[in-house]
Design an enzyme around this catalytic site. Structure first.
Site, PDB file in Angstrom:
ATOM      1  N   GLU A 170       0.809  -1.219   0.000  1.00 34.37           N
ATOM      2  CA  GLU A 170       0.000   0.000   0.000  1.00 34.37           C
ATOM      3  C   GLU A 170       0.849   1.280   0.000  1.00 34.37           C
ATOM      4  OE1 GLU A 170      -3.777  -1.685   2.544  1.00 34.37           O
ATOM      5  OE2 GLU A 170      -1.734  -1.870   3.307  1.00 34.37           O
TER       6      GLU A 170
ATOM      7  N   TYR B 225     -10.354  -7.161  -1.743  1.00 37.52           N
ATOM      8  CA  TYR B 225     -11.062  -5.972  -1.282  1.00 37.52           C
ATOM      9  C   TYR B 225     -12.144  -5.506  -2.262  1.00 37.52           C
ATOM     10  CZ  TYR B 225      -8.276  -4.299   2.750  1.00 37.52           C
ATOM     11  OH  TYR B 225      -7.694  -4.126   3.974  1.00 37.52           O
TER      12      TYR B 225
ATOM     13  N   HIS C 207     -14.038  -7.297   5.215  1.00 34.75           N
ATOM     14  CA  HIS C 207     -13.103  -6.375   5.857  1.00 34.75           C
ATOM     15  C   HIS C 207     -13.855  -5.105   6.239  1.00 34.75           C
ATOM     16  CE1 HIS C 207      -9.523  -3.664   6.150  1.00 34.75           C
ATOM     17  NE2 HIS C 207     -10.387  -2.788   5.661  1.00 34.75           N
TER      18      HIS C 207
ATOM     19  N   ASP D  57      -4.976 -12.002  11.227  1.00 36.30           N
ATOM     20  CA  ASP D  57      -4.521 -11.115  10.150  1.00 36.30           C
ATOM     21  C   ASP D  57      -3.038 -11.350   9.877  1.00 36.30           C
ATOM     22  OD1 ASP D  57      -4.991  -9.335   8.121  1.00 36.30           O
ATOM     23  OD2 ASP D  57      -5.311  -7.588   9.386  1.00 36.30           O
TER      24      ASP D  57
END
Length: 380
Positions: free
Chosen positions: A71, A131, A196, A284
């Site tokens: 990210e 996602y 999520h 996670d």
């Protein structure tokens, strides 16, 4: 090869007291309190636990087995999680997910890593998608992925209320959820949408609306990271009362922003009166745990660790909570949600995924499908 485990204080997850177990062909063949019931069959090896606690192997329902991150550029991609990190944490089953980066990582690579873990003895499954909408798939269809690809059991982690999501509409969520539900029926799989949950103010509004406007059962919707904000946790409690199973993330830090640490969240859940069977914990593991500024620039980040699950269990037990009360959230509840019918419990006929706890509530020994992989803290 037969293994006789003697004098184990078994939490199955309920407290069964001191019993003995015969393990062979990867399963628990017999369990009883009286060795005379066992007969005269000779075991190849005998292990006397001398009253130490034996629990089902932990099932981690959310881990980035291919690695997460990416990210803040390609250099922030996190590598795959080696099986040793799961074993040392007492994890004997894992569900792999894709996260923000479902572009340079995809369902095919996730399935490959899942199968790699299986070849090494781990119980391993995964979700299709990531996602974003439309979900990244193996076959081109969510329904076909779940029905025809063995390790794939649902969709996830589909992001809601997060600046990194596709900002899905109610109609898009319902279409995905209906495909997942039907595929689960056809393939006899979990058929869940693993969601999520970000920090956005909308929280679980889309899930509430989906339940209000469709015939889909609440169990299809499985929100995770619900302890990241106190208000989100309160919303999740209400959904659990309506039939959703909610997932607490065992963040490595004591608190996550405005939220609750995992040990605190689990105790709050169990004290809330919500159904005890509707809560799970996951690590996670391998995922990026980022901190963003208001412009979406990542300021700093951490990496999820499977060991956070046993750290959470240790904290809860040190707080004086009974092991039999908290253990289902790490074992049986996860198995029930994922429809893993031969895992998550200790009983005759179940897969012999077993963990021995030491006096300090740490993991000392781990058995995967009848084979010892950790003995007295040493990998074998």
């Amino acid at each position: 090869m037969l293994t006789l485990i003697k004098n184990a204080h078994v939490f199955a997850p309920e407290d069964r007291g001191i019993v003995h177990l015969l393990v062979g062909a990867g399963r628990i063949l017999w369990m009883g309190a009286d060795l005379a019931e066992f007969g005269t069959m000779a075991a190849a090896s005998t292990v006397d636990l001398e009253g130490r606690r034996l629990i089902p192997g932990i099932i981690d329902g959310h881990a980035h087995v291919t690695g997460g991150g990416g990210e803040a550029g390609f250099a922030t991609r996190i590598p795959p999680v080696p099986i040793e990190r799961f074993i040392l944490a007492g994890v004997t089953g894992v569900v792999g997910v894709l996260g923000t980066d479902d572009t340079t990582r995809d369902t095919r690579s996730l399935v490959a890593q899942t199968l790699s873990l299986r070849e090494q003895g781990m119980g391993a499954w995964c979700h299709t998608g990531g996602y974003h909408v439309p979900p990244v798939t193996f076959t081109g269809s969510v329904r076909d992925d779940i029905v025809f690809i063995d390790p794939i059991i649902g969709v996830g982690e589909l992001a809601l209320s997060d600046h990194r999501s596709s900002q899905p509409t109610l109609e898009e969520l319902l279409r995905i959820a209906s495909d997942v539900y039907v595929a689960g029926m056809i393939g006899a799989k979990a058929g869940i949408v693993h969601l999520h949950m970000g920090d956005g103010a909308r929280g679980l509004d889309l899930v509430r609306r989906a339940l209000e406007t469709s015939e889909l059962p609440a169990r299809v919707f499985n929100p995770t990271h619900v302890n990241r904000r106190t208000s989100l946790f309160d919303e999740a409690l209400e959904l659990a009362r309506k039939g959703c199973t909610i997932d607490i993330t065992a963040y490595p830090d004591a608190e996550k922003g405005d939220g609750y640490g995992a040990a605190d969240a689990l105790q709050r859940y169990l004290g809330s009166g919500a159904p005890a069977a509707r809560v799970t914990l996951s690590s996670d593991g391998g995922g990026c745990l980022p901190n963003f500024d208001a412009e979406g620039v990542m300021l700093d980040w951490d990496v999820g660790n499977p060991a956070s699950l046993t750290d959470t269990l240790r904290t809860v037990l040190n707080d004086g909570v009974d092991l039999a009360e908290v253990l289902p959230a790490f074992t049986a509840n996860v198995a029930d949600l994922l429809r893993l019918r031969n895992r998550g419990r200790i009983a005759a006929g179940m897969i012999a995924d077993l963990v021995v706890l030491d006096a300090a509530h740490g993991v000392s020994d781990v058995m995967l499908a009848g084979k010892w992989r950790l003995r007295d803290g040493v990998m074998s």
